[in-house]
Design a protein around this motif. Structure first.
Motif: not given
Length: 182
Positions: A45-67
């Protein structure tokens, strides 16, 4: 007599539709640029490093926090996030996190692609013998959640957990993340 449960361990789970195509694209970018880690990944199995560095991830972050806030009435902020790719026969080993609330969102799953397993952190319960687990859930050694696409699960950071071996012929993709209360 009144039963009063102490030391409760909440697990929140439910459906959530995120942009899975975007998440897969971010995984591919990370793989091509070797922006990869390995914390709990084993057996291929593999995994990425922290996705918060990607601007494209910001909406996903917000959706999870709001949920989470919508469901629990508690405000959180995402500390980090990464995508795990579990090819056939791989898994994620037993581990805990350094945050307040951990979570996982399932991007891609298949039958037998590996369930989420929580272990009881109470060492005394681990040595309980016989069929006590059938008498009361306070004696459970583990709790398993059958994973499904577009399902999100939140749990306290200190609960030991792992992903069972992927016994399907396809990759399982999951977005894992850590949240902090504020």
């Amino acid at each position: 007599m009144i039963r009063e449960d102490i030391f409760e361990t909440p697990i929140w789970k439910g459906p959530l539709k995120l942009n899975n195509k975007l998440l897969i694209k971010l995984l591919e970018v990370c793989e091509v640029t070797n922006y990869m880690g390995s914390a709990s990944s084993v057996d291929g199995s593999t995994q990425t490093n922290n996705l918060l560095k990607f601007k494209a991830f910001s909406y996903t972050k917000l959706c999870i926090e709001n949920y989470f806030q919508q469901e629990t009435n508690q405000q959180v902020t995402m500390q980090n996030a990464w995508i795990c790719r579990n090819p056939p026969n791989s898994r994620n080993k037993l581990h805990v996190h350094d945050c307040h609330i951990s979570g996982v969102y399932y991007i891609q799953t298949h039958k037998d692609s590996g369930n989420l397993i929580f272990r009881n952190p109470n060492e005394v319960v681990q040595v309980a013998s016989g069929n006590l687990y059938q008498k009361d859930k306070c004696f459970w050694h583990e709790y398993t959640i059958a994973v499904e696409e577009n399902m999100i699960v939140f749990f306290p950071n200190w609960v030991p957990h792992e992903s069972a071996r992927n016994q399907s012929k396809n990759d399982r993709l999951a977005l894992a993340f850590n949240l902090m209360y504020y």
